[in-house]
Design a protein around this motif. Sequence first.
Motif, PDB file in Angstrom:
ATOM      1  N   VAL A  47       0.842  -1.201   0.000  1.00  0.00           N
ATOM      2  CA  VAL A  47       0.000   0.000   0.000  1.00  0.00           C
ATOM      3  C   VAL A  47       0.872   1.244   0.000  1.00  0.00           C
ATOM      4  O   VAL A  47       0.674   2.160  -0.800  1.00  0.00           O
ATOM      5  CB  VAL A  47      -0.958   0.017   1.213  1.00  0.00           C
ATOM      6  N   TRP A  48       1.864   1.303   0.907  1.00  0.00           N
ATOM      7  CA  TRP A  48       2.753   2.468   0.950  1.00  0.00           C
ATOM      8  C   TRP A  48       3.422   2.690  -0.400  1.00  0.00           C
ATOM      9  O   TRP A  48       3.490   3.819  -0.892  1.00  0.00           O
ATOM     10  CB  TRP A  48       3.822   2.291   2.019  1.00  0.00           C
ATOM     11  N   ASN A  49       3.951   1.628  -0.983  1.00  0.00           N
ATOM     12  CA  ASN A  49       4.670   1.776  -2.247  1.00  0.00           C
ATOM     13  C   ASN A  49       3.755   2.180  -3.389  1.00  0.00           C
ATOM     14  O   ASN A  49       4.142   2.961  -4.246  1.00  0.00           O
ATOM     15  CB  ASN A  49       5.443   0.501  -2.565  1.00  0.00           C
ATOM     16  N   TYR A  50       2.535   1.665  -3.400  1.00  0.00           N
ATOM     17  CA  TYR A  50       1.599   2.088  -4.442  1.00  0.00           C
ATOM     18  C   TYR A  50       1.272   3.567  -4.271  1.00  0.00           C
ATOM     19  O   TYR A  50       1.178   4.306  -5.246  1.00  0.00           O
ATOM     20  CB  TYR A  50       0.325   1.241  -4.439  1.00  0.00           C
ATOM     21  N   LEU A  51       1.111   4.011  -3.033  1.00  0.00           N
ATOM     22  CA  LEU A  51       0.829   5.430  -2.779  1.00  0.00           C
ATOM     23  C   LEU A  51       1.978   6.323  -3.231  1.00  0.00           C
ATOM     24  O   LEU A  51       1.744   7.420  -3.750  1.00  0.00           O
ATOM     25  CB  LEU A  51       0.561   5.661  -1.295  1.00  0.00           C
ATOM     26  N   VAL A  52       3.193   5.875  -3.029  1.00  0.00           N
ATOM     27  CA  VAL A  52       4.353   6.645  -3.478  1.00  0.00           C
ATOM     28  C   VAL A  52       4.366   6.729  -5.002  1.00  0.00           C
ATOM     29  O   VAL A  52       4.605   7.783  -5.584  1.00  0.00           O
ATOM     30  CB  VAL A  52       5.668   6.035  -2.945  1.00  0.00           C
ATOM     31  N   ALA A  53       4.081   5.609  -5.660  1.00  0.00           N
ATOM     32  CA  ALA A  53       4.132   5.554  -7.127  1.00  0.00           C
ATOM     33  C   ALA A  53       2.929   6.214  -7.797  1.00  0.00           C
ATOM     34  O   ALA A  53       3.054   6.786  -8.871  1.00  0.00           O
ATOM     35  CB  ALA A  53       4.242   4.096  -7.581  1.00  0.00           C
ATOM     36  N   HIS A  54       1.742   6.120  -7.164  1.00  0.00           N
ATOM     37  CA  HIS A  54       0.504   6.605  -7.790  1.00  0.00           C
ATOM     38  C   HIS A  54      -0.390   7.328  -6.783  1.00  0.00           C
ATOM     39  O   HIS A  54      -1.526   6.919  -6.549  1.00  0.00           O
ATOM     40  CB  HIS A  54      -0.276   5.432  -8.404  1.00  0.00           C
TER      41      HIS A  54
END
Length: 105
Positions: free
Chosen positions: A74-81
């Motif tokens: 979730v954190w990484n998806y938020l950073v990317a998108h």
Amino acid sequence: QYRINKTPYPANIALGEDYPFIVVVPQCNAAFFTCANYAQTAWTHEVLTTIETTYRVDPKRIYMVGMSNGGGGVWNYLVAHPEKIAAAVPVAATTFSYTTGAAGT
């Protein structure tokens, strides 16, 4: 699917409950270290794009929840998108250097 049908929404859906929203519950079927590459957001983005093009989705009401490895995802998806998600709940998120810069970390 071995554990996911024991959690509230998937279990209730399996029993025939109908909800006025779309529930997507991806699972890692591989060994921990082969599926725990949180930095890889392309698959999640592809799934979300497929759902948006297949179903009637309000793009301003897309929410993401993840626990442990899923929380790291979730954190990484938020950073990317960050533009794609209205709200997110990373629970007990496993994070490494992949999420540097997320939420002020």
